[in-house]
Design a protein around this motif. Sequence first.
Motif, mmCIF file in Angstrom:
data_model
loop_
_atom_site.group_PDB
_atom_site.id
_atom_site.type_symbol
_atom_site.label_atom_id
_atom_site.label_comp_id
_atom_site.label_asym_id
_atom_site.label_seq_id
_atom_site.Cartn_x
_atom_site.Cartn_y
_atom_site.Cartn_z
ATOM 1 N N THR B 228 0.849 -1.182 0.000
ATOM 2 C CA THR B 228 0.000 0.000 0.000
ATOM 3 C C THR B 228 0.885 1.232 0.000
ATOM 4 O OG1 THR B 228 -1.640 -1.200 1.283
ATOM 5 C CG2 THR B 228 -1.828 1.196 1.220
ATOM 6 N N ASP B 242 -1.038 -1.751 -10.260
ATOM 7 C CA ASP B 242 -0.768 -0.326 -10.262
ATOM 8 C C ASP B 242 -0.449 0.137 -8.837
ATOM 9 O OD1 ASP B 242 -0.999 2.461 -10.352
ATOM 10 O OD2 ASP B 242 -2.355 2.330 -12.048
ATOM 11 N N ALA B 244 -0.436 3.087 -7.179
ATOM 12 C CA ALA B 244 -1.334 4.016 -6.495
ATOM 13 C C ALA B 244 -2.261 4.670 -7.507
ATOM 14 C CB ALA B 244 -0.534 5.063 -5.734
ATOM 15 N N ASN B 245 -2.680 3.877 -8.462
ATOM 16 C CA ASN B 245 -3.642 4.316 -9.478
ATOM 17 C C ASN B 245 -3.150 5.461 -10.347
ATOM 18 O OD1 ASN B 245 -5.562 2.422 -8.554
ATOM 19 N ND2 ASN B 245 -6.056 3.804 -6.863
ATOM 20 N N ASN B 246 -1.859 5.706 -10.337
ATOM 21 C CA ASN B 246 -1.325 6.748 -11.205
ATOM 22 C C ASN B 246 -0.186 6.230 -12.075
ATOM 23 O OD1 ASN B 246 -2.820 9.196 -10.482
ATOM 24 N ND2 ASN B 246 -1.974 8.767 -8.451
#
Lengths: 146, 529
Positions: B228, B242, B244-246
């Motif tokens: 995380t 992914d 952290a979704n970026n």
Amino acid sequence: MAEFLIYNKEHWMDLPSKQRPDLTGYENVIRKINEDTELNVITRTEKLGNVFQKYNRRYQPGDIVEVRKDGKGMCGLEPESFALIEVPISFEIAQEYMQSDKVINEPCTILHRRKYWLDISGIVLNKDKIATIDLVTFNSILKVKK
Amino acid sequence: MAALGHTVDTDGITGDYASLNALEAAQGQDLTDGGGDTYTATCQDTTNVADTTGVTIDGWTTAVANYIEVVNADSHGGKWNATVFRFETSVGGDTNIHWINEDYVRIEGIQYTNDTENNANMIVVFSSAGASSDIRFNKCIMKATDQINTAIIQAAECTMNVFNCIIYDIDKDGGDHRAGIRIQHADAIAHLYNNTIVDCYRGIYDSSGNCDVDMNLVSDCTDCFNGTFNSGEENAYTEGADPANNGNSVTRGVDFAFMDYAGNDFHIDASFDGTTDQSGGLVTDDIDGDARSGTYDIGADEYIAAGGETHQLAGAISIASMLSGDINVKRSLLGAVNGTTALSALLQRTTRVTGSCDGVSNISGRAYVKRACLGIIDAVSSLSGSLNIKRTFSGVIEAVSSFVGSLTLKVTASLGGIINAVSTLGGSTISIKKRMIGSMASAAVLSGNVTLTKGVTGLIEAVSSFAGSTEIKKAFVGTINIESGLVGNIQVERSIAGIIEAVSTLSGSLTFKGEAVWVHLDGIVFYAE
């Protein structure tokens, strides 16, 4: 032949502080933490604990700093801080004496410097801070930290 | 406040210490005790020998402005380089290459490998100073070939910054705790920016939740990102989830390519743009020292197109008539500096020179080399400038006609080269504070003063006369040979095992304070103290 690089001076924590010659280096670090008004009680306690542990881990005279292969010797500034003890054992065997003295927190292991040290107080060093000793003498001066 | 520091050279001769471990043990100190010092350990391997001893950095007192810095004297060039300083260990079990207990430590440009099957972590960050601490790794290369746990594991409550590093081959087939970088402690804070991580089981593994990962290129790992993450911007990954979704799921060979994947050259072969700086100012250049500006490339390497800015100068600078400006190179100078007529510039080097500095008519500038000089300094007619080399010199200094005037050669470490003047070698002071292995020769007159504070194994020779003073403070095993007149003073404070020979006359004094093992004097009156 293996060469033991031995710590051969007092640690700065045991010597007078540059900043406060009336205190040892260790005492001066403790003083600065106690006089730091920015610290709360918890942080101060943690810092004092860390310094205490650091003091216990410090190099002390006789500590085996490293083991070197036959003929490597010392260079530059090394004779100011170390003695070199030449012992008729193999480099591989000698390396066993570099092991650390404590294991914690798997999978990591803390290296608290060295488990073994050599009491070289009775060993006569030459002008280059080097001595060659036999195996009997080596075994008699080899100590385990307590 | 002072910038303190010493050198490590694994040749066991040239540096202040033969290993970083010995330096760390000897120099441990309170950096806040003298008004605020920093300490820099500069590491080099003149003879291409690796440092094989692990180092625990502990027993100091550091602070934000009073940090310990470990730097490589030479650039690895962004790819594993066995000719510059590196750690190579083969120890197993619980031993690490670095165990960092101090709170403010910066490590730059160092290479690490542990090539023996074992369960070690290469580098353990164990400072417990909390968020205010700052442990930095910049431009480092870490690799393994077998069962290494991690290249870097952050196992305590502190702040760690890793940027511009290349990490590869950290046990791709291993278990869950095998990773390039692992953030293990629940209260650890980590900032991982612009790293390239390849062929690991997990690339970046975070179990703390306080890890920022920005602009990292993680490729060919079993799971590139695991855990995380606090934040993630512009990361590129080829497997796994992914961060952290970026991040950007990419394909090697389609979206980007390495220069030579099979050869472990992880420079990118074309621009691989991310965004502008995501590091809060920590990242200003790349693993090669190439400046980053505008849109940063993802990973440790900033792509530089042909003809663009480069950090390393590997070729020659050739000036047809005159070079009167300054040449200032901060890292390795690998090529030649060549002036056909005059070279009157200031040549200033921060680390190592391996090329040649050549003025065909005269060199009147000042060559100042802070570290190793391995090349040739050559003037066909006169060499009258100041030459100051603080560490190893193993090249040639040669003036075909005269080697006179204000020349000062101050070699504080070993001199392994040749100082040669065909006619005169005079008026100068030659001071060598450590070992001399090379020779000093003059075909005509050698009239300067020569002081050697450590051992001599070389040759001091004048074909006609030697009128200077030679003072040797330690052992002498070389030859002093004068074919005609010897009118100077020769003083050896310790043992002499060499030959001092004057074919015609000796009118100076010859003093030995130590043991004379073998002295050959041809027709000369000899007085021994």
